[in-house]
Design an enzyme around this catalytic site. Structure first.
Site, mmCIF file in Angstrom:
data_model
loop_
_atom_site.group_PDB
_atom_site.id
_atom_site.type_symbol
_atom_site.label_atom_id
_atom_site.label_comp_id
_atom_site.label_asym_id
_atom_site.label_seq_id
_atom_site.Cartn_x
_atom_site.Cartn_y
_atom_site.Cartn_z
ATOM 1 N N GLU A 138 -0.860 -2.064 10.779
ATOM 2 C CA GLU A 138 0.067 -1.314 9.939
ATOM 3 C C GLU A 138 -0.560 0.029 9.564
ATOM 4 O O GLU A 138 -1.315 0.106 8.579
ATOM 5 C CB GLU A 138 0.382 -2.090 8.654
ATOM 6 C CG GLU A 138 1.011 -3.443 8.896
ATOM 7 C CD GLU A 138 1.807 -3.926 7.687
ATOM 8 O OE1 GLU A 138 3.006 -4.144 7.852
ATOM 9 O OE2 GLU A 138 1.236 -4.041 6.596
ATOM 10 N N HIS B 82 -3.494 -6.740 3.280
ATOM 11 C CA HIS B 82 -2.448 -5.721 3.331
ATOM 12 C C HIS B 82 -2.986 -4.446 2.675
ATOM 13 O O HIS B 82 -3.724 -4.521 1.685
ATOM 14 C CB HIS B 82 -1.188 -6.214 2.604
ATOM 15 C CG HIS B 82 -0.004 -5.339 2.878
ATOM 16 N ND1 HIS B 82 0.153 -4.117 2.269
ATOM 17 C CD2 HIS B 82 1.043 -5.480 3.733
ATOM 18 C CE1 HIS B 82 1.265 -3.545 2.737
ATOM 19 N NE2 HIS B 82 1.820 -4.353 3.623
ATOM 20 N N SER C 134 7.674 0.918 8.765
ATOM 21 C CA SER C 134 9.010 1.494 9.008
ATOM 22 C C SER C 134 9.677 0.964 10.276
ATOM 23 O O SER C 134 10.426 1.695 10.931
ATOM 24 C CB SER C 134 8.948 3.028 9.016
ATOM 25 O OG SER C 134 8.508 3.508 7.757
ATOM 26 N N ASN D 117 7.959 -9.169 5.000
ATOM 27 C CA ASN D 117 7.142 -9.109 3.795
ATOM 28 C C ASN D 117 7.999 -8.520 2.680
ATOM 29 O O ASN D 117 8.281 -7.329 2.678
ATOM 30 C CB ASN D 117 5.909 -8.231 4.059
ATOM 31 C CG ASN D 117 5.086 -8.003 2.806
ATOM 32 O OD1 ASN D 117 5.301 -8.654 1.779
ATOM 33 N ND2 ASN D 117 4.125 -7.093 2.885
ATOM 34 N N GLU E 115 -1.750 -2.423 0.719
ATOM 35 C CA GLU E 115 -1.444 -2.302 -0.719
ATOM 36 C C GLU E 115 -2.410 -3.132 -1.557
ATOM 37 O O GLU E 115 -2.753 -2.752 -2.682
ATOM 38 C CB GLU E 115 0.026 -2.705 -0.961
ATOM 39 C CG GLU E 115 0.976 -1.639 -0.417
ATOM 40 C CD GLU E 115 2.306 -2.157 0.109
ATOM 41 O OE1 GLU E 115 2.693 -3.293 -0.220
ATOM 42 O OE2 GLU E 115 2.957 -1.413 0.863
ATOM 43 N N GLY F 210 6.633 2.302 4.603
ATOM 44 C CA GLY F 210 7.597 2.738 3.590
ATOM 45 C C GLY F 210 7.918 4.221 3.639
ATOM 46 O O GLY F 210 8.495 4.763 2.704
ATOM 47 N N LYS G 291 7.330 -8.128 -0.376
ATOM 48 C CA LYS G 291 6.553 -7.415 -1.408
ATOM 49 C C LYS G 291 7.052 -7.823 -2.806
ATOM 50 O O LYS G 291 7.443 -8.968 -2.994
ATOM 51 C CB LYS G 291 6.607 -5.905 -1.169
ATOM 52 C CG LYS G 291 6.184 -5.554 0.268
ATOM 53 C CD LYS G 291 5.945 -4.094 0.501
ATOM 54 C CE LYS G 291 5.537 -3.869 1.952
ATOM 55 N NZ LYS G 291 5.217 -2.488 2.255
HETATM 56 P P1 13P Z 1 7.915 -1.024 5.666
HETATM 57 O O1 13P Z 1 8.558 -1.783 6.801
HETATM 58 O O2 13P Z 1 8.760 -0.949 4.436
HETATM 59 O O3 13P Z 1 7.393 0.303 6.122
HETATM 60 O O4 13P Z 1 6.629 -1.897 5.223
HETATM 61 C C1 13P Z 1 5.747 -2.337 6.184
HETATM 62 C C2 13P Z 1 4.801 -3.271 5.533
HETATM 63 O O5 13P Z 1 3.963 -2.898 4.741
HETATM 64 C C3 13P Z 1 4.932 -4.700 5.856
HETATM 65 O O6 13P Z 1 3.856 -5.436 5.374
#
Ligand code: 13P
Length: 253
Positions: free
Chosen positions: A170, A98, A216, A9, A100, A176, A11
């Site tokens: 997640e 997601h 992560s 992803n 976010e 992150g 982003k």
């Molecule tokens: P990270 O791998 O940067 O922690 O992000 C995970 C994520 O949100 C994937 O959709």
């Protein structure tokens, strides 16, 4: 058979040139180094889907996902992108729910259900994301929290629709932050999710559902995570922006 998936992803990262270099680097590495049965997915931002789609269409090594889809079919929805548009540029999967999107764009459970329906109507497979914030984990309410997220959106699908869905667990505190869930924590949540799904749909469909871990994940911890019985792959953020790291994660099965 349960499908193994590693999805990157991206982003809101990369420019057009950078996106094309990243995807061709990944494709070359997969060609040279990976011969397994892992479905590898890239999820670029909207403006790059068409160009990246030219590389993924008719290419068994790489599959294309979008980061979001409108719940509406078409019409006066400025700034939105429909499932039919995604389909027309070769998108096969789409992220739905997601954390976010839930947090910054206030996407609620009913909206997420409608987004899945809109995607499915165009033959696009939803990757439904769920996961608890830190305070729910600390209060030992993480199972109920994730169970409720599934109930509120996924449980309204038919068995046939559910067959097309991928789940991504997640935990928000791991996204992150560099703080990965332990493989044990991932396994117990994935087993719990599968059990909840088996109550909503037929047991075989729940058994065959691919459940990804995200948060992560990196080349250093992917092997341990993927060794767990109910962890069928990963949804990778930061580490998917580097071709070497992402391909090494794909090789971690
Ligand atoms: P990270 O791998 O940067 O922690 O992000 C995970 C994520 O949100 C994937 O959709």
């Amino acid at each position: 058979m349960r499908k193994k998936i590693v999805a990157g992803n991206w982003k809101m990262n990369k420019t057009y040139e950078e996106a094309l270099s990243l995807v061709s680097e990944i494709d070359n590495m997969l060609k040279d180094e990976v011969s397994g049965d892992v479905t590898v997915i890239v999820t670029p931002p909207f403006p790059f889907l068409h160009a990246v789609g030219k590389l993924t269409q008719g290419n068994d090594r790489l599959h294309l996902a979008a980061q979001n889809v409108s719940e509406h079919e078409s019409g006066a929805y400025t700034g939105e992108v429909s499932a039919a548009m995604l389909r027309s540029v070769g998108v096969e999967y789409v992220l739905v729910g997601h954390s976010e999107r839930r947090l910054y764009h206030h996407e609620d459970a009913q909206t997420l259900y409608k987004k899945m329906k809109a995607a499915l109507a165009q033959g696009i497979k939803p990757i439904f994301c769920c996961g608890e914030p830190l305070e729910e984990r600390d209060a030992d309410r993480h199972f109920e929290y994730v169970g409720q997220q599934l109930k509120d959106s996924i449980s309204y699908l038919s068995n046939e629709e559910f067959d097309q869905v991928v789940i991504a667990y997640e935990p928000i505190w791991a996204i992150g932050t560099g703080r990965t869930a332990s493989s044990q924590q991932a396994q117990e949540m994935h087993a719990y999710i599968r059990e909840q799904l088996s109550r909503m749909f037929d047991a075989e469909a729940a058994f065959n559902c691919t459940i990804l871990y995200g948060g992560s994940a990196n080349p250093g911890n992917a092997k341990d995570l993927f060794s767990k019985e109910d962890v069928d792959g990963g949804l990778i953020g930061g580490a998917s922006l580097k071709s070497r790291d992402f391909t090494d994660i794909v090789k971690s099965f």
